[in-house]
Motif scaffolding. Structure first.
Motif, PDB file in Angstrom:
ATOM      1  N   PRO A   1     -17.853  -0.265 -43.632  1.00 29.41           N
ATOM      2  CA  PRO A   1     -16.535   0.585 -43.191  1.00 29.41           C
ATOM      3  C   PRO A   1     -15.001  -0.775 -43.298  1.00 29.41           C
ATOM      4  CG  PRO A   1     -17.502   1.602 -42.213  1.00 29.41           C
ATOM      5  CD  PRO A   1     -18.732  -0.039 -42.678  1.00 29.41           C
ATOM      6  N   PRO A   2     -13.840  -0.714 -43.390  1.00 28.40           N
ATOM      7  CA  PRO A   2     -13.183  -1.863 -43.100  1.00 28.40           C
ATOM      8  C   PRO A   2     -12.038  -1.656 -41.538  1.00 28.40           C
ATOM      9  CG  PRO A   2     -11.760   0.080 -44.132  1.00 28.40           C
ATOM     10  CD  PRO A   2     -13.535   0.051 -44.021  1.00 28.40           C
ATOM     11  N   PHE A   3     -13.816  -0.343 -40.451  1.00 27.00           N
ATOM     12  CA  PHE A   3     -12.543  -0.055 -39.327  1.00 27.00           C
ATOM     13  C   PHE A   3     -14.043   0.347 -38.424  1.00 27.00           C
ATOM     14  CE2 PHE A   3     -12.194   3.919 -41.941  1.00 27.00           C
ATOM     15  CZ  PHE A   3     -12.815   4.442 -41.516  1.00 27.00           C
ATOM     16  N   LEU A   4     -14.020  -0.205 -36.714  1.00 23.69           N
ATOM     17  CA  LEU A   4     -15.102   0.397 -36.096  1.00 23.69           C
ATOM     18  C   LEU A   4     -16.859  -0.268 -36.185  1.00 23.69           C
ATOM     19  CD1 LEU A   4     -14.118   3.782 -35.533  1.00 23.69           C
ATOM     20  CD2 LEU A   4     -14.291   2.243 -34.200  1.00 23.69           C
ATOM     21  N   GLY A   5     -16.357  -1.208 -37.057  1.00 19.49           N
ATOM     22  CA  GLY A   5     -17.145  -2.336 -37.542  1.00 19.49           C
ATOM     23  C   GLY A   5     -18.812  -1.198 -38.813  1.00 19.49           C
ATOM     24  N   ARG A   6     -19.589  -1.996 -38.813  1.00 16.58           N
ATOM     25  CA  ARG A   6     -20.992  -1.577 -39.584  1.00 16.58           C
ATOM     26  C   ARG A   6     -21.399  -0.217 -39.328  1.00 16.58           C
ATOM     27  NH1 ARG A   6     -26.197  -4.641 -42.235  1.00 16.58           N
ATOM     28  NH2 ARG A   6     -26.320  -5.164 -39.968  1.00 16.58           N
ATOM     29  N   ARG A   7     -22.058  -0.139 -38.103  1.00 14.31           N
ATOM     30  CA  ARG A   7     -22.198   1.194 -37.549  1.00 14.31           C
ATOM     31  C   ARG A   7     -21.245   2.060 -37.082  1.00 14.31           C
ATOM     32  NH1 ARG A   7     -26.670  -0.352 -40.541  1.00 14.31           N
ATOM     33  NH2 ARG A   7     -28.066  -2.006 -39.517  1.00 14.31           N
ATOM     34  N   ARG A   8     -20.672   1.739 -36.145  1.00 12.14           N
ATOM     35  CA  ARG A   8     -19.582   2.777 -35.543  1.00 12.14           C
ATOM     36  C   ARG A   8     -19.052   3.316 -37.094  1.00 12.14           C
ATOM     37  NH1 ARG A   8     -16.587   1.674 -31.095  1.00 12.14           N
ATOM     38  NH2 ARG A   8     -15.638  -0.655 -32.422  1.00 12.14           N
ATOM     39  N   GLY A   9     -18.491   2.395 -37.947  1.00 11.73           N
ATOM     40  CA  GLY A   9     -17.696   2.545 -39.220  1.00 11.73           C
ATOM     41  C   GLY A   9     -18.419   4.276 -39.905  1.00 11.73           C
ATOM     42  N   TRP A  10     -19.383   4.261 -40.069  1.00 11.11           N
ATOM     43  CA  TRP A  10     -19.990   5.423 -41.198  1.00 11.11           C
ATOM     44  C   TRP A  10     -20.192   6.462 -40.081  1.00 11.11           C
ATOM     45  CZ3 TRP A  10     -20.137   4.963 -45.794  1.00 11.11           C
ATOM     46  CH2 TRP A  10     -19.787   3.754 -46.419  1.00 11.11           C
ATOM     47  N   LEU A  11     -20.773   5.839 -38.759  1.00 13.35           N
ATOM     48  CA  LEU A  11     -21.076   7.359 -38.083  1.00 13.35           C
ATOM     49  C   LEU A  11     -19.605   7.764 -37.952  1.00 13.35           C
ATOM     50  CD1 LEU A  11     -22.640   6.238 -34.824  1.00 13.35           C
ATOM     51  CD2 LEU A  11     -23.773   7.841 -36.110  1.00 13.35           C
ATOM     52  N   LEU A  12     -18.414   7.109 -38.015  1.00 15.65           N
ATOM     53  CA  LEU A  12     -17.138   7.863 -37.853  1.00 15.65           C
ATOM     54  C   LEU A  12     -17.154   9.613 -39.029  1.00 15.65           C
ATOM     55  CD1 LEU A  12     -14.459   8.763 -35.964  1.00 15.65           C
ATOM     56  CD2 LEU A  12     -13.616   7.186 -36.947  1.00 15.65           C
ATOM     57  N   ILE A  13     -17.078   8.726 -40.089  1.00 15.11           N
ATOM     58  CA  ILE A  13     -17.357   8.460 -41.530  1.00 15.11           C
ATOM     59  C   ILE A  13     -17.550  10.282 -41.216  1.00 15.11           C
ATOM     60  CG2 ILE A  13     -17.246   8.299 -44.152  1.00 15.11           C
ATOM     61  CD1 ILE A  13     -16.455   5.887 -43.477  1.00 15.11           C
ATOM     62  N   SER A  14     -19.336   9.782 -41.296  1.00 15.67           N
ATOM     63  CA  SER A  14     -20.141  10.997 -41.760  1.00 15.67           C
ATOM     64  C   SER A  14     -19.526  12.546 -40.747  1.00 15.67           C
ATOM     65  CB  SER A  14     -21.385  10.549 -40.967  1.00 15.67           C
ATOM     66  OG  SER A  14     -21.393  10.061 -39.396  1.00 15.67           O
ATOM     67  N   GLN A  15     -19.041  12.061 -39.738  1.00 18.01           N
ATOM     68  CA  GLN A  15     -19.127  13.052 -38.576  1.00 18.01           C
ATOM     69  C   GLN A  15     -17.512  13.402 -38.825  1.00 18.01           C
ATOM     70  OE1 GLN A  15     -19.206   9.520 -34.486  1.00 18.01           O
ATOM     71  NE2 GLN A  15     -20.981  10.432 -34.553  1.00 18.01           N
TER      72      GLN A  15
END
Length: 491
Positions: free
Chosen positions: A74-88
């Motif tokens: 994702p274009p924000f927070l990086g590969r792991r945290r970005g997907w975490l934020l989207i799913s949350q």
């Protein structure tokens, strides 16, 4: 020892995992047990409630979209945290939206939201598992796993038992779901505060590489198939013992439902958490192999307590002691086992590999039920629980066979390659892939049959049998080749 426990909670990475683990465990009951209770109270028919249980298949088949989350950043927070934020964020929205529904009036919308919650929750699990794998060093993984088990189980208690109590006594179902959506904000805050794992690790460059490379990487390792069989069998004894434990305590021993609920669920939960924490601390002092072997033996021996219950008179204190010991040892085994899965993952595509390995680890838990029921009907409870001890032995034997490979991986952080039988190994992988594909088709047929979209009598059952047969054949053939390769190496 107490100081070591407290030190776990004061370190930043572990504190982040505590919060993220809570966010990971919270949605599970909201699309399963808690939702079923709500629908039951609203007098929804049993067939419809049964169809809703298929929502949980998202957690089994999450490996199908895990490569997408390995490939794209994702274009924000990086590969792991970005997907975490989207799913949350999607989970907060979907859980809150469920609170605006009434099962009797908005059943279709409620079903769609339940599917969305399960999908986003499984996606969050994918990324959280990958995040733990990428963030923690080999020495930190035992304690990190213990923290995750603790917070995950507490979250399930909040969204399960506590949510039911609040909905029934004080808040009602809709407000309870809004409260659960609010609690998911804990996960969002933790994601924003969390450090992103090392971003120098190469990521898959194409979607094809994200799908194929994790499989090629894993199955090119020494003892890969034996390790896969180890993953399937390590918790098999535990799976047999737990598959009918509630039925055994009520029907086999004679306890009532409230006694079983109080002891088996409450005391069992506390013992599991305590076992995971104790196991995590102990794993900071001994190797992964020794932890797996020690905790695996304790898991097997603790099943003897159920045999004692089966051959002695009913006693609530005996039941409490047996439940506490079995769950304590099971929690220790879980801490070591999840650490094993993390150790086996290549950080370039840890999301995909962890999702695949955890799917195989669920085989015993999902499929031993029918075998267990038949065994009890044929041989009785005492012999069944003695058999559950024997069912743990193949996993321990495989662990001993794979010792050299596991110790090499833990010490070096790399995986021991193999060179023997390349053509034969490729055929075993094709068999496994075919079997998994047929199991996926079985799931689609099962859903279509329950929703009356497409019905061919017996087709889904035949697809399940053939898919399971091909998958098992692939694993057994690969394990045989691994054994032959090991013998060749010794010669």
């Amino acid at each position: 020892m107490l100081k070591q426990y407290l030190n776990i909670f004061t370190q930043r990475n572990y504190a982040i995992l505590l919060l993220l683990g809570f966010a990971s465990g919270l949605p599970l009951a909201l699309s399963s047990g808690t939702l079923q209770a709500w629908m039951t109270v609203e007098n929804i028919d049993l067939k419809t409630i049964g169809i809703f249980s298929l929502v949980g298949q998202a957690y089994v088949f999450k490996f199908l979209w895990a490569p997408f989350m390995d490939r794209y950043t994702p274009p924000f927070l990086g590969r792991r945290r970005g997907w975490l934020l989207i799913s949350q964020i999607l989970l907060v929205a979907a859980i809150a939206a469920m609170g605006f529904m009434q099962p009797a009036q908005h059943l279709g919308w409620l079903a769609a939201l339940a599917v969305m919650v399960a999908f986003c929750s499984a996606s969050q699990d994918i990324v959280f598992d990958a995040y733990k794998t990428d963030l923690l060093s080999a020495k930190e993984r035992g304690a990190g796993t213990a923290i995750s088990v603790l917070s995950y189980r507490l979250a399930m208690l909040v969204s399960g038992g506590l949510a039911l109590w609040l909905a029934d006594r004080y808040l009602g179902w809709q407000v309870t779901y809004w409260l659960m959506a609010g609690l998911m904000l804990i996960g969002i805050a933790a994601t924003l505060m969390a450090p992103e794992p090392d971003n120098s690790i190469p990521v898959p460059r194409t979607m094809e590489q994200a799908v194929v490379a994790p499989l090629r990487d894993f199955f090119a390792r020494n003892n890969a198939w034996l390790i896969l069989l180890l993953i399937v069998t390590y918790k098999m004894g535990d799976a047999f013992a737990g598959s009918l434990s509630t039925t055994f305590l009520i029907r086999g021993v004679g306890f009532n439902a409230s006694e079983v609920g109080l002891v088996n669920k409450t005391l069992g939960l506390l013992a599991t958490i305590g076992g995971a924490l104790f196991g995590g601390v102990l794993m900071q002092q001994i190797s992964l192999f020794r932890a797996l072997m020690l905790f695996g033996i304790l898991q097997a021996v603790s099943n003897l307590g159920y045999w004692v219950l089966a051959v002695t008179d009913k006693n609530i204190f005996t039941m409490g002691s047996v439940i506490f010991l079995e769950h304590l040892c099971g929690g220790m085994g879980t801490a070591a086992f999840v650490t094993l899965l993390m150790t086996l993952c290549n950080r370039s595509f840890s999301a995909t590999q962890f999702a695949l390995l955890s799917a195989f680890s669920a085989v015993g838990r999902v499929y031993v039920g029918p075998i267990a029921g038949w065994f009890v009907e044929t041989n009785g409870w005492p012999l069944f629980y003695l058999f559950s001890i024997a069912a743990a032995l193949p996993g321990l034997l495989l662990l001993g066979i794979c010792r050299k490979t596991l110790e090499y991986t833990q010490k070096t952080g790399n995986f021991m390659p193999r060179e023997a039988f390349p053509r034969a190994y490729s055929w075993t992988l094709r068999l496994l892939t075919l079997g998994c594909t047929l199991l996926g088709l079985w799931l689609l047929l099962l859903i279509a049959d329950n929703l009356d979209w497409f019905q061919v009598p017996g087709l889904a059952e035949r697809m399940l049998q053939i898919g399971a047969a091909f998958s098992l054949m692939g694993i057994l053939m690969g394990s045989l080749l691994d054994s032959l390769a090991l013998r060749r190496m010794r010669v």
